[in-house]
Design an enzyme around this catalytic site. Structure first.
Site, PDB file in Angstrom:
ATOM      1  N   GLY A  88     -59.355  31.882 -39.313  1.00  0.00           N
ATOM      2  CA  GLY A  88     -58.692  32.710 -40.676  1.00  0.00           C
ATOM      3  C   GLY A  88     -57.892  33.826 -40.066  1.00  0.00           C
ATOM      4  CD  GLU A 129     -55.380  25.006 -23.762  1.00  0.00           C
ATOM      5  OE1 GLU A 129     -54.831  24.548 -23.378  1.00  0.00           O
ATOM      6  OE2 GLU A 129     -53.645  25.629 -23.980  1.00  0.00           O
TER       7      GLU A 129
END
Lengths: 323, 398
Positions: B129, B246
């Site tokens: 979010g 990542e």
């Protein structure tokens, strides 16, 4: 012998360093000889360094970066073909002479190229190595007519040749043609990567320095994005270059690499002139040297249209037809 | 070139062989057949469970977790093999295993880690979010308010572009706790229970018919103080941990998948009888070179990460090179597909190179816009990689 890509790069930059862009043709040819680069791919048993494609690419990136004149790509490929060729009468003397700088022209069979045309430094070559998929031959050069060309760092000419001595035919010729072609395409791709890197660095520096509207041009996002696009294309082409140089290479793969790298160089050089503004149109500024070299790199040994079609054909042939 | 890693080449080859054998048996062959997005989400849950059981789902987690403790070189092998086998990508669990994990691992307290990390392995899913209608590229402009009321924060606002939020159990929430001073300094990070009263999720109907993203409306949602990560005002720093979780594997995996999917284009060329067309050969050859360059670039990027040579901006170059190649891939498919490609066919969920060319084309925007748009990446490349001056701050409306 193990010499890393970085070591070659550093020694090349050191060797070429003080000469600036587009150095004197005679002095830089002597320098290539002195640095032993024509012996780079010569097997160790023949007195060379026995290095492979990666070393070749590392050297040509630096030659491109400094806009070094002359026919180093052709000379190195010709030497490699002679080393790999079956033995013939003059071979034992020819290889060391070429390594010492005696010029051999290379006529590599490519679309639209006459066998005795477009020879770099034609007025200085003593012999011409004719390379086609069917036949490899050597011929003495009897005379040359230089042809004015746009690229000011490589001079082209047509040669008249004497009787040809066939060195290889059939499968042996095919193997040598593949070797010469992959090497030339790889070297041209490397030249393009080096040239583009230098042209882009020069352009970025100029944008940081040149002030208009009370600010450096480098502050304008429209210009930032254009050099960022150049950087993306350059870094991608360079990554492809090193990955191709590290693995066995087919002619189609080398061709796709050459197409990609030289197209990138042309795009970067085109932007370099535009982003330099008026100064980029003056002969005293080196911008145009990059532009002209980029266009010749794109045209030499088969253009992007040709090699992309070859790569496409080869990739399509690898796919099984849908059942 | 060989790289010093903590895993021998033999061990990597062993991992590769084991995984390849496992995939030959366990790869779901029918993952492209899902008729609805909900069905796709269910298939993703099954696939994640299988990978967890086999020890391939969380190679980047620490060694105390089953299947964790893998080096970057091993992770690379795992993603190479998943791409090679054409196994489904891990989409539903991506935010959980990367973003939520990294955030909890790096910034969460012991209690928070113990409460949430095991749940991720059991299949609890998280969404992110962060973005809002008024905070896209300018993420620090977040306006969702969190007001402290005793032991809870009362949260009001709206989040958008939240991937698969409609299936999420929890949300990594960035909200504003102060409006004075630098806008980054007023942000605080929360863990939100998506079943809490006042949370409404609405899937976004995308142009290609997918529902990969959703909006989240927060109406007086109460979040316990214990669900805050870091202190009030630490939100921006915590968000960096989330966003850098990542390590470049995704782009490598996607590059390899695109290279594999060049076969779809080749098949289209064959079906339309244009294998011998020189212009088509040329365009296909150029695209092949572009895709190969992306793969080489992603490989080089990971090699540099493994050897500590990564530089600022490298990741932006890889992302832009990939997103452009993806667009070019789909664009060539649309062009060669001609009028037939304009017939609307059901889409394939979870496949960026599906061969449904118009859908693929529209899907490619996910990579040119999401996760830092192409334009933001180009700013990063110009300013941080090429050293051009940053945009001056301050602008007043005329």
């Amino acid at each position: 012998m193990m010499i890393s890509r970085e070591e070659l790069r550093d020694s090349a930059r050191k060797g070429l360093g003080s000469d600036g862009l587009a150095p004197d043709p005679v002095a830089s040819w002597d320098r290539l000889v002195d640095m032993g680069w024509f012996a780079l791919a010569v097997p160790e048993e023949l007195g060379g360094l026995g290095l492979g494609a990666e070393a070749l690419a590392a050297v040509h990136v630096e030659l491109g970066r400094a806009l070094v004149p002359g026919a180093a790509i052709a000379q190195m490929a010709a030497i490699e073909v002679l080393c790999a060729a079956p033995d013939f009468a003059d071979r034992a003397a020819l290889i060391p002479a070429a390594v010492a700088g005696e010029r051999i022209g290379l006529s590599l069979d490519a679309p639209g190229r006459p066998a005795t045309g477009c020879v770099i430094d034609a007025d200085q070559v003593r012999q011409l190595l004719l390379v086609s998929p069917q036949r490899i031959a050597l011929a003495p050069v009897l005379g040359a007519t230089m042809v004015p060309t746009w690229d000011e760092t490589r001079r082209l000419g047509d040669v008249a040749i004497g009787a040809e001595t066939v060195i290889a035919a059939g499968d042996a010729a095919r193997g040598l043609y593949d070797l010469a072609t992959t090497r030339v395409l790889l070297a041209l791709a490397a030249d393009a990567v080096g040239g583009a890197a230098a042209a882009l660095a020069m352009t970025v520096d100029y944008l940081k320095t040149r002030r208009q509207f009370d600010r450096p041009l480098a502050l304008f996002q429209a210009l930032k994005h254009r050099v960022a696009d150049c950087q993306i294309a350059l870094v991608a082409a360079e990554a492809l270059l090193w990955s191709r140089a590290a693995a066995p290479l087919t002619v189609a793969m080398a061709g796709a690499l050459k197409a990609r790298a030289t197209t990138m160089f042309r795009d970067v050089a085109e932007e370099a002139v535009q982003l330099h503004g008026g100064i980029g149109l003056t002969a005293e500024h080196p911008c145009h040297l990059f532009l002209k070299r980029a266009f010749l790199d794109a045209a030499l040994a088969g253009d992007a249209d040709h090699w992309n079609a070859v790569a496409g054909q080869s990739a399509l042939a690898l796919v099984q037809p849908a059942s | 070139m060989a790289h010093p890693t903590d895993v021998s080449t033999t061990a990597l080859a062993g991992l590769r062989a084991d995984l390849r054998a496992w995939l030959a048996v366990n790869r779901p062959a029918d993952w492209r057949a899902c008729a609805t997005h909900a069905e796709f989400a269910a298939s993703q849950r099954d696939w994640f469970r299988k990978l967890v059981e086999a020890g391939y789902a969380i190679p980047h987690w620490p060694a105390e977790w089953p299947g964790g403790g893998r080096s970057l070189a091993e992770q690379k092998v795992i993603y190479e093999e998943l791409a090679r086998a054409d196994a489904p990508r891990l989409l539903l669990s991506f935010v959980s295993t990367y973003h939520a994990f990294a955030t909890l691992h790096e910034c969460g307290n012991a209690e928070q880690k113990a409460r949430y990390l095991p749940g991720i392995l059991r299949g609890e899913t998280w969404c992110q979010g962060f973005s809002e209608p008024g905070a896209g590229s300018d993420l620090a402009a977040v306006r969702t308010r969190a007001e402290r009321r005793g032991d809870v924060y009362a949260v009001n606002g709206q989040k958008v572009w939240s991937t698969m939020a409609q299936y999420a159990d929890r949300c990594l929430l960035l909200a504003r706790t102060a409006s004075e001073g630098a806008k980054q300094a007023g942000l605080t990070y929360f863990l939100l229970d998506m079943t809490a009263p006042g949370v409404t999720v609405r899937p976004i109907h995308q142009i290609q018919g997918d529902e990969e993203f959703a909006e989240i409306f927060l109406d007086n949602v109460e979040i316990p103080v214990t669900e805050r990560i870091g202190a009030e005002g630490d939100g921006w720093a915590v968000a960096q941990a989330t966003l850098s979780s990542e390590r470049g594997l995704t782009l490598m995996e996607l590059g390899y998948r695109m290279r594999g999917a060049l076969d779809r284009l080749a098949a289209l060329i064959g079906e339309t009888g244009r294998t011998g067309d020189a212009g088509v050969q040329r365009d296909f050859g150029a695209l092949t070179g572009q895709v190969d360059a992306v793969c080489a670039l992603a490989d080089q990027f990971l090699d540099r990460r493994m050897t500590g040579q990564e530089q600022v901006g490298d990741a932006s170059v890889v992302k832009n090179a990939y997103s452009r190649a993806l667009r070019a891939y789909a664009a060539l498919g649309v062009r060669l597909g001609g009028i037939a490609a304009q017939r609307r066919e059901p889409i394939t969920y979870g496949d960026l190179n599906s061969g449904n060319w118009m859908a693929d084309f529209m899907n490619s925007y996910a990579w040119t816009i999401a996760g830092g748009s192409e334009e933001i990446q180009r700013n990063i490349i110009a300013e941080r990689m090429l050293g051009m001056p940053r945009e001056p701050k301050g602008w007043t409306a005329p």
